[in-house]
Write an enzyme that holds these catalytic residues in place. Structure first.
Site, PDB file in Angstrom:
ATOM      1  CB  ALA A  59      -0.932   0.011   1.212  1.00  0.00           C
ATOM      2  CB  VAL A  75       4.163  -9.906   1.479  1.00  0.00           C
ATOM      3  CG1 VAL A  75       3.192  -8.819   1.895  1.00  0.00           C
ATOM      4  CG2 VAL A  75       4.904  -9.544   0.191  1.00  0.00           C
ATOM      5  CE1 TYR A 119       4.991  -9.054 -12.383  1.00  0.00           C
ATOM      6  CE2 TYR A 119       4.223  -9.225 -14.647  1.00  0.00           C
ATOM      7  CZ  TYR A 119       4.096  -8.706 -13.375  1.00  0.00           C
ATOM      8  OH  TYR A 119       3.064  -7.844 -13.080  1.00  0.00           O
TER       9      TYR A 119
END
Length: 253
Positions: A14, A65, A158
């Site tokens: 965020a 994370v 990716y």
């Protein structure tokens, strides 16, 4: 419709880019927020802005994370402060780019851990809170590159990680439906963020985009928000396991 007042939303990544944009969008709809990122000073600034402008409650938490301890601590504190979690936006991510013949093990492992394994770990932690309340909306930010390949640049890890997020979303949707938890994914196209601006703002890549994106332009700030708000709302109660490209038409041709 799409009023999120009284809902509690967790948003990873965020501090910048799409995660920051979605934090503001969800605050506008009335949701209280738990905002997660590594750069806590940016989260504090965002908290002040959102609380002042939208009157919502915001809990900023430092969270990498890729670290189990950070994730578990964030989940524990979130439940202690709000008593529940209704919405989870898995938005954090980063990648190291190279083609299949040149990518190193370190580059592969970094990208898979950050973009795929983290989605599993964060979903596990906050999904268990949702299960207690028999309600949840999980939205994973994948990529159109999780649906197709590309000829512009080598970024095999990716593509692989985001393809994993797409099918993780389907599998989690099937598993969690019995707990009244939906799980859907958004697949953004070319949006300018801190991570992408150096590549997108080149003449060569802009020309490639114009040839391959039917709408002939990059995505603009805020153009992902409506999709995320819909998937987070009560109105989307019968939508789960869906994969929503927001890509200007890249994946339709």
């Amino acid at each position: 419709m799409f009023n999120l007042k009284g809902r509690v939303a967790v948003i990873t990544g965020a501090s910048s880019g799409l995660g920051r944009q979605m934090s503001e969008a969800f605050a506008k709809q009335g949701a209280d927020l738990i905002i997660l990122a590594r750069r806590v000073e940016r989260l504090e600034e965002l908290k002040n802005n959102l609380e002042e402008n939208y009157g919502v409650k915001v809990l900023p938490l430092k969270c990498d994370v890729t670290l189990n301890e950070d994730i578990e601590n964030a989940a524990k504190l979130s439940e202690e402060v709000f008593g529940k979690v209704d919405i989870l936006i898995n938005c954090a991510g980063a990648s190291k780019d190279a083609g299949v013949l040149d990518m190193t093990d370190e580059e592969w492992d970094f990208t898979i851990e950050t973009d795929l394994t983290s989605v599993f770990k964060v979903t596990r932690a906050f999904g268990n809170i949702m299960k207690k309340n028999n309600y949840g909306r999980i939205i994973n930010i994948a990529s159109m590159y999780g649906l197709v390949g590309n000829t512009a640049m080598g970024t095999i890890a990716y593509h692989s990680s985001k393809g994993g997020v797409v099918n993780f979303t389907r599998a989690a949707a099937a598993e969690l439906a019995k707990y009244n938890i939906t799980c859907n994914a958004i697949c953004p196209g070319y949006f300018e963020t801190e991570l992408t601006s150096a590549v997108l703002n080149t003449e060569e890549f802009t020309e490639y985009m114009k040839r391959t994106v039917p709408m002939g332009r990059y995505g603009q700030e805020g153009e992902l928000n409506a999709g995320a708000i819909f998937l987070a709302s009560d109105e989307s109660s019968y939508v789960t396991g869906s994969i929503l490209p927001i890509d200007g038409g890249y994946t339709c041709v």
